[in-house]
Design a protein around this motif. Structure first.
Motif, PDB file in Angstrom:
ATOM      1  N   ILE A   1       0.882  -1.184   0.000  1.00 28.10           N
ATOM      2  CA  ILE A   1       0.000   0.000   0.000  1.00 28.10           C
ATOM      3  C   ILE A   1       0.914   1.227   0.000  1.00 28.10           C
ATOM      4  N   HIS A   2       0.946   1.937  -1.122  1.00 24.32           N
ATOM      5  CA  HIS A   2       1.959   2.967  -1.337  1.00 24.32           C
ATOM      6  C   HIS A   2       1.364   4.366  -1.411  1.00 24.32           C
ATOM      7  N   VAL A   3       2.123   5.330  -0.916  1.00 29.41           N
ATOM      8  CA  VAL A   3       1.818   6.749  -1.108  1.00 29.41           C
ATOM      9  C   VAL A   3       3.048   7.393  -1.741  1.00 29.41           C
ATOM     10  N   GLY A   4       2.870   8.603  -2.250  1.00 35.46           N
ATOM     11  CA  GLY A   4       3.992   9.321  -2.834  1.00 35.46           C
ATOM     12  C   GLY A   4       4.996   9.741  -1.770  1.00 35.46           C
ATOM     13  N   ALA A   5       6.210  10.003  -2.202  1.00 39.36           N
ATOM     14  CA  ALA A   5       7.296  10.354  -1.271  1.00 39.36           C
ATOM     15  C   ALA A   5       6.937  11.552  -0.399  1.00 39.36           C
ATOM     16  N   LYS A   6       6.211  12.519  -0.975  1.00 34.29           N
ATOM     17  CA  LYS A   6       5.906  13.760  -0.253  1.00 34.29           C
ATOM     18  C   LYS A   6       4.496  13.767   0.334  1.00 34.29           C
ATOM     19  N   SER A   7       3.865  12.602   0.367  1.00 32.81           N
ATOM     20  CA  SER A   7       2.487  12.519   0.846  1.00 32.81           C
ATOM     21  C   SER A   7       2.382  12.899   2.323  1.00 32.81           C
ATOM     22  N   LYS A   8       1.232  13.474   2.674  1.00 34.36           N
ATOM     23  CA  LYS A   8       0.966  13.846   4.073  1.00 34.36           C
ATOM     24  C   LYS A   8       0.532  12.621   4.884  1.00 34.36           C
ATOM     25  N   PHE A   9       0.181  11.508   4.190  1.00 35.48           N
ATOM     26  CA  PHE A   9      -0.341  10.327   4.888  1.00 35.48           C
ATOM     27  C   PHE A   9       0.798   9.524   5.506  1.00 35.48           C
ATOM     28  N   GLU A  10       0.594   9.119   6.761  1.00 33.34           N
ATOM     29  CA  GLU A  10       1.657   8.428   7.497  1.00 33.34           C
ATOM     30  C   GLU A  10       1.322   6.971   7.830  1.00 33.34           C
ATOM     31  N   LYS A  11       0.027   6.658   7.894  1.00 33.69           N
ATOM     32  CA  LYS A  11      -0.373   5.292   8.235  1.00 33.69           C
ATOM     33  C   LYS A  11      -1.634   4.925   7.460  1.00 33.69           C
ATOM     34  N   ILE A  12      -1.932   3.614   7.422  1.00 37.73           N
ATOM     35  CA  ILE A  12      -3.051   3.136   6.607  1.00 37.73           C
ATOM     36  C   ILE A  12      -4.367   3.775   7.042  1.00 37.73           C
TER      37      ILE A  12
ATOM     38  N   GLY B   1       1.543   4.676 -14.537  1.00 40.77           N
ATOM     39  CA  GLY B   1       0.439   5.597 -14.280  1.00 40.77           C
ATOM     40  C   GLY B   1       0.257   5.850 -12.801  1.00 40.77           C
ATOM     41  N   GLY B   2       0.474   4.795 -11.992  1.00 40.17           N
ATOM     42  CA  GLY B   2       0.401   4.952 -10.543  1.00 40.17           C
ATOM     43  C   GLY B   2       1.498   5.856 -10.016  1.00 40.17           C
ATOM     44  N   ILE B   3       2.704   5.698 -10.553  1.00 43.86           N
ATOM     45  CA  ILE B   3       3.823   6.569 -10.175  1.00 43.86           C
ATOM     46  C   ILE B   3       3.478   8.018 -10.480  1.00 43.86           C
ATOM     47  N   ASN B   4       2.973   8.259 -11.696  1.00 47.24           N
ATOM     48  CA  ASN B   4       2.634   9.626 -12.104  1.00 47.24           C
ATOM     49  C   ASN B   4       1.534  10.211 -11.226  1.00 47.24           C
ATOM     50  N   ALA B   5       0.505   9.415 -10.946  1.00 48.61           N
ATOM     51  CA  ALA B   5      -0.642   9.915 -10.184  1.00 48.61           C
ATOM     52  C   ALA B   5      -0.248  10.288  -8.757  1.00 48.61           C
ATOM     53  N   LEU B   6       0.595   9.468  -8.128  1.00 48.66           N
ATOM     54  CA  LEU B   6       1.006   9.758  -6.750  1.00 48.66           C
ATOM     55  C   LEU B   6       2.003  10.906  -6.704  1.00 48.66           C
ATOM     56  N   THR B   7       2.853  10.999  -7.716  1.00 47.72           N
ATOM     57  CA  THR B   7       3.842  12.079  -7.764  1.00 47.72           C
ATOM     58  C   THR B   7       3.173  13.420  -8.031  1.00 47.72           C
ATOM     59  N   ASN B   8       2.145  13.405  -8.906  1.00 49.98           N
ATOM     60  CA  ASN B   8       1.467  14.654  -9.286  1.00 49.98           C
ATOM     61  C   ASN B   8       0.326  15.026  -8.350  1.00 49.98           C
ATOM     62  N   GLY B   9      -0.027  14.125  -7.435  1.00 48.09           N
ATOM     63  CA  GLY B   9      -1.122  14.400  -6.514  1.00 48.09           C
ATOM     64  C   GLY B   9      -2.494  14.141  -7.097  1.00 48.09           C
ATOM     65  N   ASP B  10      -2.572  13.402  -8.226  1.00 46.48           N
ATOM     66  CA  ASP B  10      -3.867  13.079  -8.828  1.00 46.48           C
ATOM     67  C   ASP B  10      -4.596  11.983  -8.047  1.00 46.48           C
ATOM     68  N   ALA B  11      -3.833  11.207  -7.265  1.00 46.59           N
ATOM     69  CA  ALA B  11      -4.401  10.179  -6.389  1.00 46.59           C
ATOM     70  C   ALA B  11      -3.535  10.122  -5.143  1.00 46.59           C
ATOM     71  N   ASP B  12      -4.048   9.468  -4.103  1.00 53.74           N
ATOM     72  CA  ASP B  12      -3.353   9.483  -2.807  1.00 53.74           C
ATOM     73  C   ASP B  12      -2.595   8.205  -2.480  1.00 53.74           C
ATOM     74  N   TYR B  13      -3.137   7.063  -2.909  1.00 49.19           N
ATOM     75  CA  TYR B  13      -2.408   5.817  -2.642  1.00 49.19           C
ATOM     76  C   TYR B  13      -2.650   4.833  -3.768  1.00 49.19           C
TER      77      TYR B  13
ATOM     78  N   ASN C   1     -10.503   8.120   3.578  1.00 50.78           N
ATOM     79  CA  ASN C   1     -11.272   8.946   2.644  1.00 50.78           C
ATOM     80  C   ASN C   1     -10.428   9.456   1.477  1.00 50.78           C
ATOM     81  N   ALA C   2      -9.287   8.816   1.275  1.00 48.87           N
ATOM     82  CA  ALA C   2      -8.359   9.244   0.219  1.00 48.87           C
ATOM     83  C   ALA C   2      -8.733   8.597  -1.117  1.00 48.87           C
ATOM     84  N   THR C   3      -8.156   9.117  -2.193  1.00 55.98           N
ATOM     85  CA  THR C   3      -8.405   8.602  -3.545  1.00 55.98           C
ATOM     86  C   THR C   3      -7.358   7.547  -3.882  1.00 55.98           C
ATOM     87  N   VAL C   4      -7.835   6.378  -4.315  1.00 59.20           N
ATOM     88  CA  VAL C   4      -6.922   5.281  -4.629  1.00 59.20           C
ATOM     89  C   VAL C   4      -6.730   5.178  -6.140  1.00 59.20           C
ATOM     90  N   ALA C   5      -5.479   5.119  -6.561  1.00 57.22           N
ATOM     91  CA  ALA C   5      -5.157   4.904  -7.974  1.00 57.22           C
ATOM     92  C   ALA C   5      -5.331   3.420  -8.299  1.00 57.22           C
TER      93      ALA C   5
END
Length: 286
Positions: A89-100, A145-157, A105-109
């Motif tokens: 279960i992955h988030v972007g490097a700069k994501s504000k999310f710290e735990k599952i 596409g998942g890499i791009n979405a999490l890096t660009n903030g289009d999705a959260d995890y 209520n986040a957007t899943v890619a």
């Protein structure tokens, strides 16, 4: 010579197909088997089976069960990998999310609807007691596409196979907040009904060849080093993956297993109702 097309994800699970194709083991039996990579995963393969673009697919169990119930004219002939798949279960490097728990209520890619990344997001939500009806999805096509979405903030995890994405965790593209194993054997072999009807013996020969390879796969000299190099993995990660992965041992898939999986999928709200499991499978060894 019979032409057959087989599809699967370009991941370490499917390296036995590369070995048998390289050794021309199918050609020896007058079968011209061609492999097609599907980086988009199970959803893309289900679509290709329906269209007749491939004849055989190495697909995620939950995805093909759902798609056959919804009209895909194919059958499950056997399990391919009988151990669970570990979904990171992955988030972007700069994501504000710290735990599952933060992801409720986040957007899943997801690669596409009906894919493993879609269905396992539902399983994960169920495991955590979230309202599945409130899940928000962003279709991204594939891992890139998942890499791009999490890096660009289009999705959260984004959920993808743990070891495939490990290099992205190592290099700081992703942060992994946890894992979610499939509660069933992860990969099965699905074959189009038309091909089973017309070329049953040839399909059985293909399965015999690949099962023979996977039976001894872990004993192949330096296979851990080969896989680490080919799939750009750390050697210790490949060794860990090999230690927890078991391929099919030649036994046919049972109605009882498919029924058990369907019941779990119903409890996860992945499917609404079960189908007669006998209609989903074709036993090659009767």
């Amino acid at each position: 010579m019979l032409n057959l097309k087989v599809g699967g994800v370009p991941e370490h699970f499917n390296y036995p197909w590369y070995i048998t194709l390289k050794n021309k083991e199918y050609t020896k039996h007058n079968i011209n088997l061609r492999w097609q990579d599907f980086p988009g995963g199970t959803g893309a393969m289900c679509k290709a089976l329906r269209a007749g673009d491939i004849d055989i697919a190495i697909v995620l169990t939950e995805g093909i069960i759902k798609d056959i119930i919804e009209g895909n004219p194919s059958k499950i002939t056997q399990t391919f990998v009988k151990t669970p798949l570990v979904w990171g279960i992955h988030v972007g490097a700069k994501s504000k999310f710290e735990k599952i728990d933060d992801l409720e209520n986040a957007t899943v890619a997801i690669s596409r609807y009906g894919s493993g990344s879609h269905l396992m997001a539902i399983v994960n939500a169920h495991n955590n007691g979230w309202d599945i009806q409130k899940l928000k999805f962003k279709v991204v096509g594939n891992l890139q596409g998942g890499i791009n979405a999490l890096t660009n903030g289009d999705a959260d995890y984004f959920m993808w196979e743990h070891f495939t994405t490990k290099p992205l965790v190592d290099n700081g593209t992703f942060r992994r907040l946890g894992d979610c194993p499939t509660p069933w054997p992860c990969f099965v072999v699905a074959v189009r009904d038309e091909v089973l009807e017309n070329n049953f013996n040839e399909v059985k020969k293909v399965l015999d060849i690949i099962n023979n390879c996977t039976a001894d796969f872990k004993e192949i000299k330096s296979i851990d080093e080969t896989l680490a190099t080919r799939y750009e993995q750390q050697l210790e990660d490949i060794r860990e993956w090999l230690s927890i992965t078991e391929w099919n041992d030649g036994l046919p898939v049972s109605e009882e297993l498919i029924t058990e999986i369907q019941n779990k999928m119903i409890s996860f709200n992945v499917i609404e109702k079960s189908e007669d499991s006998g209609k989903l499978i074709r036993n090659m060894y009767i």
